[in-house]
Design an enzyme around this catalytic site. Structure first.
Site, PDB file in Angstrom:
ATOM      1  N   LYS A  91       7.931  11.562  37.335  1.00  0.00           N
ATOM      2  CA  LYS A  91       8.490  11.188  38.635  1.00  0.00           C
ATOM      3  C   LYS A  91       7.391  10.633  39.554  1.00  0.00           C
ATOM      4  O   LYS A  91       6.190  10.757  39.236  1.00  0.00           O
ATOM      5  CB  LYS A  91       9.160  12.422  39.255  1.00  0.00           C
ATOM      6  N   TYR A 120      21.345   9.979  38.136  1.00  0.00           N
ATOM      7  CA  TYR A 120      21.702  11.314  38.622  1.00  0.00           C
ATOM      8  C   TYR A 120      23.176  11.395  39.054  1.00  0.00           C
ATOM      9  O   TYR A 120      23.520  12.233  39.890  1.00  0.00           O
ATOM     10  CB  TYR A 120      20.792  11.711  39.789  1.00  0.00           C
ATOM     11  N   ASN A 137       9.109  18.200  41.600  1.00  0.00           N
ATOM     12  CA  ASN A 137       8.802  18.883  40.329  1.00  0.00           C
ATOM     13  C   ASN A 137       8.296  17.961  39.220  1.00  0.00           C
ATOM     14  O   ASN A 137       8.389  18.283  38.034  1.00  0.00           O
ATOM     15  CB  ASN A 137       9.976  19.766  39.879  1.00  0.00           C
ATOM     16  N   HIS A 193      11.055  14.728  34.592  1.00  0.00           N
ATOM     17  CA  HIS A 193      12.469  14.857  34.217  1.00  0.00           C
ATOM     18  C   HIS A 193      12.579  14.964  32.703  1.00  0.00           C
ATOM     19  O   HIS A 193      11.807  14.335  31.976  1.00  0.00           O
ATOM     20  CB  HIS A 193      13.247  13.608  34.667  1.00  0.00           C
ATOM     21  N   GLU A 250      20.912   8.482  29.036  1.00  0.00           N
ATOM     22  CA  GLU A 250      19.738   8.134  29.847  1.00  0.00           C
ATOM     23  C   GLU A 250      18.867   7.092  29.146  1.00  0.00           C
ATOM     24  O   GLU A 250      18.352   6.168  29.789  1.00  0.00           O
ATOM     25  CB  GLU A 250      18.936   9.407  30.156  1.00  0.00           C
TER      26      GLU A 250
HETATM   27  P1  IDP Z   1      16.477  19.292  35.812  1.00  0.00           P
HETATM   28  O1  IDP Z   1      15.616  18.164  36.358  1.00  0.00           O
HETATM   29  O2  IDP Z   1      15.641  20.468  35.415  1.00  0.00           O
HETATM   30  O3  IDP Z   1      17.419  18.841  34.719  1.00  0.00           O
HETATM   31  P2  IDP Z   1      18.771  19.256  37.600  1.00  0.00           P
HETATM   32  O4  IDP Z   1      19.589  20.454  37.988  1.00  0.00           O
HETATM   33  O5  IDP Z   1      19.391  18.266  36.671  1.00  0.00           O
HETATM   34  O6  IDP Z   1      17.379  19.813  37.032  1.00  0.00           O
HETATM   35  O7  IDP Z   1      18.352  18.539  38.948  1.00  0.00           O
HETATM   36  C1  IDP Z   1      17.753  17.258  38.905  1.00  0.00           C
HETATM   37  C2  IDP Z   1      16.611  17.220  39.877  1.00  0.00           C
HETATM   38  O8  IDP Z   1      17.120  17.374  41.199  1.00  0.00           O
HETATM   39  C3  IDP Z   1      15.573  18.337  39.732  1.00  0.00           C
HETATM   40  O9  IDP Z   1      14.608  18.095  38.737  1.00  0.00           O
HETATM   41  C4  IDP Z   1      14.968  18.365  41.123  1.00  0.00           C
HETATM   42  O10 IDP Z   1      14.014  17.310  41.278  1.00  0.00           O
HETATM   43  C5  IDP Z   1      16.174  18.050  42.002  1.00  0.00           C
HETATM   44  N1  IDP Z   1      16.784  19.269  42.512  1.00  0.00           N
HETATM   45  C6  IDP Z   1      17.543  20.170  41.842  1.00  0.00           C
HETATM   46  N2  IDP Z   1      17.923  21.175  42.631  1.00  0.00           N
HETATM   47  C7  IDP Z   1      17.400  20.904  43.858  1.00  0.00           C
HETATM   48  C8  IDP Z   1      17.438  21.583  45.118  1.00  0.00           C
HETATM   49  O11 IDP Z   1      18.040  22.640  45.275  1.00  0.00           O
HETATM   50  N3  IDP Z   1      16.774  20.983  46.142  1.00  0.00           N
HETATM   51  C9  IDP Z   1      16.091  19.817  46.010  1.00  0.00           C
HETATM   52  N4  IDP Z   1      16.030  19.155  44.843  1.00  0.00           N
HETATM   53  C10 IDP Z   1      16.671  19.693  43.783  1.00  0.00           C
HETATM   54 MG    MG Z   2      19.032  17.561  34.775  1.00  0.00          MG
END
Ligand code: IDP
Ligand code: MG
Length: 169
Positions: free
Chosen positions: A28, A68, A131, A134, A145
């Site tokens: 990212k 997304y 974080n 992805h 994807e």
């Molecule tokens: P993942 O990336 O581990 O698959 P997902 O639930 O698919 O997690 O969420 C996609 C991305 O959205 C996460 O990696 C993170 O960057 C962001 N995200 C998820 N939950 C939150 C939140 O509660 N606040 C802000 N960003 C979030």
């Molecule tokens: Mg995800």
């Protein structure tokens, strides 16, 4: 005789299908800005997974809204799209036995506060909205994807020299 041949065929197909599972991994914008590209790629490379495709680009909001789409109703969706389109990213395709599940293990839990030490997120970041990487959550979403970010010609067919030192057969 036919039984043996069928067994060999089944074993071959099973082995090949397993080793050719693919996942979509993306560094990212924060991972790029913080100079973590090499470190993240190294984790997958050292594990033994095979790089199939990689590029460096600044993604549009439109592409990220598609990527997304499943999260479009979440309150953090607008912020997520803004964050993800705030700079260049490194989308990649990695291949190998169980790479979807193991890829997510290498990344660590979505929220870095819960990611185990030793994982990419566990070692290198702090907040869920930053974080750094992805990874697809299923073979089905991986295929979606991969098709969204790459075309067929960009997926490179090659056999790593170390293949027989990574896999039993
Ligand atoms: P993942 O990336 O581990 O698959 P997902 O639930 O698919 O997690 O969420 C996609 C991305 O959205 C996460 O990696 C993170 O960057 C962001 N995200 C998820 N939950 C939150 C939140 O509660 N606040 C802000 N960003 C979030
Ligand atoms: Mg995800």
């Amino acid at each position: 005789m036919i039984g043996i041949l069928l067994y060999i065929f089944y074993f071959f197909v099973k082995t090949m299908a397993g080793n050719s599972e693919r996942t979509f991994i993306m560094i990212k914008p924060d991972g790029v800005q913080r100079g973590l590209v090499g470190k993240i790629i190294k984790k997958f490379e050292q594990k033994g997974f095979r790089l199939v495709a990689m590029k460096f680009l600044w993604p549009s909001e439109e592409l990220l809204q598609k990527h997304y789409a499943d999260l479009s109703s979440k309150p953090f969706f607008p912020g997520l799209v803004k964050y993800m389109s705030s700079g260049p990213v490194v989308p990649m395709v990695w291949e190998g036995l169980g790479v979807v599940k193991t890829g997510r293990v290498l990344l660590g839990a979505t929220n870095p506060a819960d990611s185990a030490p030793g994982t990419i997120r566990g070692d290198l970041c702090i907040q869920v909205g930053r974080n750094i990487c992805h990874g697809s959550d299923s073979v089905e979403s991986a295929n979606k994807e991969i098709n969204l970010w790459f075309n067929e010609k960009e997926l490179v067919q090659w056999t790593p020299a170390a293949k027989t030192w990574v896999y039993e057969d």
